[in-house]
Design an enzyme around this catalytic site. Structure first.
Site, short mmCIF file in Angstrom:
data_model
loop_
_atom_site.label_atom_id
_atom_site.label_comp_id
_atom_site.label_asym_id
_atom_site.label_seq_id
_atom_site.Cartn_x
_atom_site.Cartn_y
_atom_site.Cartn_z
N LYS A 127 0.87 -1.17 0.00
CA LYS A 127 0.00 0.00 0.00
C LYS A 127 0.91 1.22 0.00
O LYS A 127 2.09 1.12 0.38
CB LYS A 127 -0.96 -0.03 1.19
N VAL A 131 -9.65 6.18 1.01
CA VAL A 131 -9.09 5.69 2.28
C VAL A 131 -8.37 6.83 3.00
O VAL A 131 -8.24 6.83 4.22
CB VAL A 131 -8.16 4.49 1.99
N LEU A 169 -5.17 7.81 2.34
CA LEU A 169 -3.75 7.52 2.49
C LEU A 169 -3.38 7.08 3.90
O LEU A 169 -2.31 7.43 4.42
CB LEU A 169 -2.91 8.71 2.03
N CYS A 194 -1.51 11.67 -5.12
CA CYS A 194 -1.92 12.33 -3.89
C CYS A 194 -2.02 13.85 -4.09
O CYS A 194 -1.51 14.39 -5.06
CB CYS A 194 -1.03 11.93 -2.73
N GLY A 246 -12.16 -1.32 -10.59
CA GLY A 246 -12.93 -2.49 -10.99
C GLY A 246 -13.38 -2.44 -12.43
O GLY A 246 -13.00 -1.54 -13.19
N GLY A 305 -6.41 -1.98 -13.74
CA GLY A 305 -7.74 -1.39 -13.78
C GLY A 305 -8.76 -2.39 -14.27
O GLY A 305 -8.84 -2.68 -15.46
N GLY A 306 -9.51 -2.96 -13.34
CA GLY A 306 -10.65 -3.80 -13.71
C GLY A 306 -10.34 -5.17 -14.24
O GLY A 306 -11.21 -5.80 -14.84
C1 LIG Z 1 -9.37 0.27 -1.55
C2 LIG Z 1 -8.35 0.72 -2.54
C3 LIG Z 1 -7.20 1.34 -2.09
C4 LIG Z 1 -6.22 1.77 -2.98
N1 LIG Z 1 -5.09 2.34 -2.51
C5 LIG Z 1 -4.10 2.69 -3.37
C6 LIG Z 1 -2.87 3.19 -2.89
O1 LIG Z 1 -2.63 3.31 -1.69
N2 LIG Z 1 -1.93 3.53 -3.81
C7 LIG Z 1 -2.11 3.39 -5.15
O2 LIG Z 1 -1.21 3.70 -5.93
N3 LIG Z 1 -3.27 2.89 -5.64
C8 LIG Z 1 -4.26 2.55 -4.78
N4 LIG Z 1 -5.44 2.02 -5.28
C9 LIG Z 1 -5.61 1.88 -6.74
C10 LIG Z 1 -5.25 0.47 -7.22
O3 LIG Z 1 -3.90 0.17 -6.98
C11 LIG Z 1 -5.55 0.32 -8.70
O4 LIG Z 1 -4.78 1.24 -9.43
C12 LIG Z 1 -7.01 0.52 -9.03
O5 LIG Z 1 -7.83 0.00 -8.01
C13 LIG Z 1 -7.43 -0.11 -10.34
O6 LIG Z 1 -7.23 -1.51 -10.33
P1 LIG Z 1 -8.40 -2.58 -9.99
O7 LIG Z 1 -9.56 -2.22 -10.83
O8 LIG Z 1 -7.80 -3.91 -10.30
O9 LIG Z 1 -8.68 -2.42 -8.56
C14 LIG Z 1 -6.42 1.59 -4.39
C15 LIG Z 1 -7.59 0.96 -4.83
C16 LIG Z 1 -8.55 0.53 -3.94
C17 LIG Z 1 -9.78 -0.17 -4.45
#
Ligand SMILES: Cc1cc2nc3c(=O)[nH]c(=O)nc-3n(C[C@H](O)[C@H](O)[C@H](O)COP(=O)(O)O)c2cc1C
Ligand code: FES
Lengths: 300, 250
Positions: free
Chosen positions: A45, A71, A73, A128, A213, A239-240
């Site tokens: 994270k 969240v 950060l 951020c 997602g 992404g998704g």
């Molecule tokens: C609950 C949650 C927390 C996330 N926290 C971070 C993070 O701390 N740093 C970051 O670079 N991306 C963060 N992301 C983004 C994911 O790393 C990713 O780029 C994004 O969810 C798209 O991928 P997915 O559709 O497979 O989830 C977070 C995503 C979710 C759902």
């Protein structure tokens, strides 16, 4: 014989899938578990310079097509993250340390710590809030992005990945600013919100959040394609991704590897082994022997 | 979020209420809801009444639960769920061991044969000890203001464990740990329901994890055998920020 191993920035991966930052990667033991479930690598994270509790819940809510999160950060601060890195690294697979900051100097301090902790690479979370340009993201300022990436590249020995935000007018401009990074990670969440009509109020405490997602998959594919075509850089697609077809789409758009986050919620932890099986099946039936034969084949 | 109208608020002592609302969803004992109080926060709460008239029992600990116990009949309650792996409820002769508000999640398991050990810091904190059949409950308080003076484990020691098919335990993690240690070499099967910080309830945020398992999706109930293999159990957890701390020494 089909081989699903791949490489990114010279780092060998046993398959193209890694855990995305922010999902099940705060506790070292959870990262170990995800590696056991078949992820080739994990991204931690995002960690900052000091401890933050983040926003009050609701911070993650399920919505149609994915998740919405803000969240805030939340993170223990880099000094308190040493143990988790040590635990995660005991899995003997790559662990990428994600870091966030508001200035190049903050990123540098964090990057040096991650390197000291044994991170295989650092991933710069450029999403951020930008302190100077209040309300925007660090990642939407090409000058700042270039400064951060170049500062880290000239001071770290381990590879540097730049994770870009889709919430910009021209991603190619930002990708070019991050030219010196060893790989680009595309995409972070898409700015979104959800209102509870009975409460007559935004559901997330922070009101605005990031969408992830299925709903963002084709946004991600398009960004990967465009950036791959315009920069020729190595890319990690995210992404998704929920199944082998999604992963292959990203690879064909130009990604050398992918990250998976929200699918841990929709598909469970077996998502890695299921996608790996589907990937092998597809490659066999389509006559691909290696992942490298598929990377960017759709780009024209 | 799911929104329901509160049909009744039952006061259970000074700082505890049960909120009842109609919801035709199957919920099994051991499952929980993420309950949202707009303008405050969202917190996990076990379902204490699993019939068509659902109920959640809330004790005020922090700012959000304190505000929640102020909800009234006719107000709306917002939540999502049900979440979590329920208790396995097949066994017939049950021994139910609850500490403090941990009894809330155990309430749906109480039947006329069930035997209970109910513990709390002090007598006014005892929850649902009165729901067991006459003579079926052992009360324990830290300060001795009611029942045996001591901890839940002291209430267990006088019981013939081999007369039960399953033990169900919920309460503070250190209480659970002491009970696990006590029964480790005894033949009684047991299921424990754990409590840790939960920010998402759906296996994403990692705040509730123990040894790589998420309480919210793979728990909160775990069997004796599962817990025996976990070295974070009773020893370490992450705070709201994700900082690792020792349990019982913070
Ligand atoms: C609950 C949650 C927390 C996330 N926290 C971070 C993070 O701390 N740093 C970051 O670079 N991306 C963060 N992301 C983004 C994911 O790393 C990713 O780029 C994004 O969810 C798209 O991928 P997915 O559709 O497979 O989830 C977070 C995503 C979710 C759902
Ligand atoms: S509460 Fe978020 S993973 Fe369990």
């Amino acid at each position: 014989m089909v081989h699903i191993d791949t490489a990114i920035a010279g780092i060998q991966l046993s398959n193209p899938m890694m855990l995305a930052s922010g999902i099940l990667d705060e506790n070292g033991y959870t990262m170990l578990e995800i590696l056991k479930k078949g992820a080739a690598a994990v991204v931690t994270k995002s960690i900052g310079t000091s401890e933050r509790t983040g926003y009050k819940p609701p911070v993650v809510v399920p919505i149609q097509g994915g998740l919405l999160n803000a969240v805030g950060l939340a993170n223990p601060g880099i000094d308190n993250f040493r143990d988790e890195m040590k635990i995660a690294l005991s899995g003997n697979r790559p662990v990428f340390g994600s870091i966030f900051g508001a200035t190049a100097d903050e990123f540098l301090q964090l990057g040096l710590k991650m390197e000291e902790y044994g991170a295989t690479a650092v991933e710069l979370n450029l999403s951020c809030p930008h302190v100077a340009g209040y309300g925007t993201e660090v990642g939407s300022d090409p000058v700042l992005v270039e400064d951060i990436v170049n500062t880290l590249k000239s001071n770290l020995k381990i590879p540097v990945f730049a994770k870009l935000s889709p919430n910009v007018t021209d991603i190619v401009e930002i990708a070019k600013a991050a030219q010196k990074a060893d790989a680009l990670v595309l995409i972070n969440t898409v700015r979104a919100m959800s209102i509870d009509i009975h409460a007559r109020k935004a559901v997330l405490t922070n009101r605005y959040g990031g969408l992830s997602g299925q709903a963002i998959k084709n946004v991600g594919v398009r960004y990967v394609y465009e950036v791959s075509k315009e920069t020729g850089k190595e890319i990690i697609g995210v992404g998704g991704i929920e199944n082998a077809e999604d992963l292959i789409e990203y690879i064909m758009a130009g990604a050398s590897a992918v990250q998976i986050g929200t699918a841990l919620y929709t598909q469970g932890k077996d998502v890695f082994s299921r996608i790996a099986a589907g990937l092998v099946e597809f490659m066999e039936s389509e006559g691909f022997n290696r992942i490298s034969e598929m990377i960017g084949v759709a780009v024209e | 979020m799911i929104a329901k109208i509160i049909s009744e608020v039952e006061k259970l002592g000074r700082n505890t209420v049960t909120i009842r609302f109609r919801w035709d969803q199957e919920v099994q004992p051991g499952q929980f809801l993420m309950v949202w109080l707009p303008r405050h926060s969202e917190i996990p709460i076990s379902v204490s009444h699993t019939g068509p008239m659902k109920g959640i029992t809330i004790r005020s600990y922090g700012e959000t639960s304190a505000a929640m116990i102020g909800l009234r009949e006719g107000d709306r309650i917002f939540f999502r769920g049900p979440y979590g792996r329920p208790f396995d409820t097949k066994p017939v002769r049950k021994l139910i061991v609850g500490g403090g508000s941990g009894m809330a999640g155990l309430l749906p398991l109480i039947d006329s044969d069930a035997r209970g050990v109910v513990s709390a810091r002090t007598s006014s904190d005892l929850l649902f000890a009165d729901r067991f059949a006459e003579g079926h409950v052992t009360v324990v308080t830290d300060d001795g203001s009611s029942g045996i003076k001591g901890y839940a484990i002291d209430g267990l020691k006088s019981l013939p464990l081999d007369e039960f098919d399953m033990m169900y335990v919920c309460g503070p993690e250190l209480m659970l740990k002491s009970i696990l240690d006590y029964i480790v070499d005894k033949p009684i099967p047991a299921q424990f329901s754990l409590e840790r910080i939960m920010k998402c309830g759906i296996g994403v945020c990692d705040s509730c994890s123990i040894d790589g398992k998420q309480l919210c999706t793979e728990g909160p109930t775990f069997t004796k055998e599962e817990l025996l293999g976990m070295h974070e159990f009773g020893t370490a957890r992450l705070t709201e920020s994700g900082k690792r701390i020792q349990i019982g020494r913070h």
